[in-house]
Design an enzyme around this catalytic site. Sequence first.
Site, short mmCIF file in Angstrom:
data_model
loop_
_atom_site.label_atom_id
_atom_site.label_comp_id
_atom_site.label_asym_id
_atom_site.label_seq_id
_atom_site.Cartn_x
_atom_site.Cartn_y
_atom_site.Cartn_z
N GLU A 35 -18.30 20.54 19.29
CA GLU A 35 -18.27 19.41 20.23
C GLU A 35 -16.81 19.14 20.56
O GLU A 35 -16.00 18.92 19.66
CB GLU A 35 -18.92 18.18 19.58
CG GLU A 35 -19.12 17.03 20.55
CD GLU A 35 -19.73 15.80 19.88
OE1 GLU A 35 -20.12 14.89 20.62
OE2 GLU A 35 -19.78 15.73 18.63
N ASP A 46 -15.33 4.99 19.40
CA ASP A 46 -14.58 5.71 18.38
C ASP A 46 -13.73 4.80 17.52
O ASP A 46 -13.19 3.80 17.98
CB ASP A 46 -13.70 6.78 19.04
CG ASP A 46 -14.53 7.90 19.62
OD1 ASP A 46 -15.32 8.47 18.86
OD2 ASP A 46 -14.40 8.19 20.82
#
EC number: 4.2.1.20
Length: 258
Positions: A35, A46
């Site tokens: 990924e 995140d």
Amino acid sequence: MNKPVLVSFLVSGDPNPDATLKFMKTLDKYSGVIELGIPFSDPVADGPTIQAADVRALSNGFKIAKSFEVLKEFRKESNTPVILMTYYNPVYKRGIENFVISAKEAGANGLVIVDLPLQEATEYREICKKHEMGTVFLAAPNTPEDRLKTSDEASTEFLYLISTFGITGARESFEQMTFDFIKRARTTCKGKICVGFGISKGSHAESLIEQGADGVIVGSAFVDIIKNYGDSEEALVKLEELAKELSEGIEKGYEKRK
């Protein structure tokens, strides 16, 4: 993706594109999927580790076209599936179809747009289908049954199960809630399910695969190594060591399931 796999996440361009290519090749030895995160200035899902990696890449002049170039180079040596992870803003700015075509030409197998809810993704899904680009959607422990089912149906590569509430980042262990969520998804979903957020060691991978996951997605733990060792031979050694440990954990978890 028949046996469970390691899905290895890297931030493209951290600390530079050439290093990203080396890191991808190193992790490829133990990864069923890679990924590749496209750096973004406001990565809301995140945690601090990946946010800092985005900053490092962007401050070095990262451009999205560089991600596509790195992927094209990687494709000269590997057929391992690559999923591009991004936020909606960079896709929208380039034009959805333009972005999908560029990703396809570079060799991407699928896309995950973290902040694009399924109910707003009709046009995006149609464009991906038209260009044979895979899609990955996300589900959380509090995702209701009907949404879990439709997210699974909309995900052609795998459904990304968020292991816990909050943002990405390594943690010590997983709560029963995570295991219950995997079992629920296993019952509801027909496609592959991969678990991410917080996985950083072999024992984590083992326990999650034992519960029925088809893969574990590991990002912050790899990105931490890159933060500490940069573009160095030592970084490659450390990345390979961790990937091997995670891969062995996956194998153990799979054996326990039999």
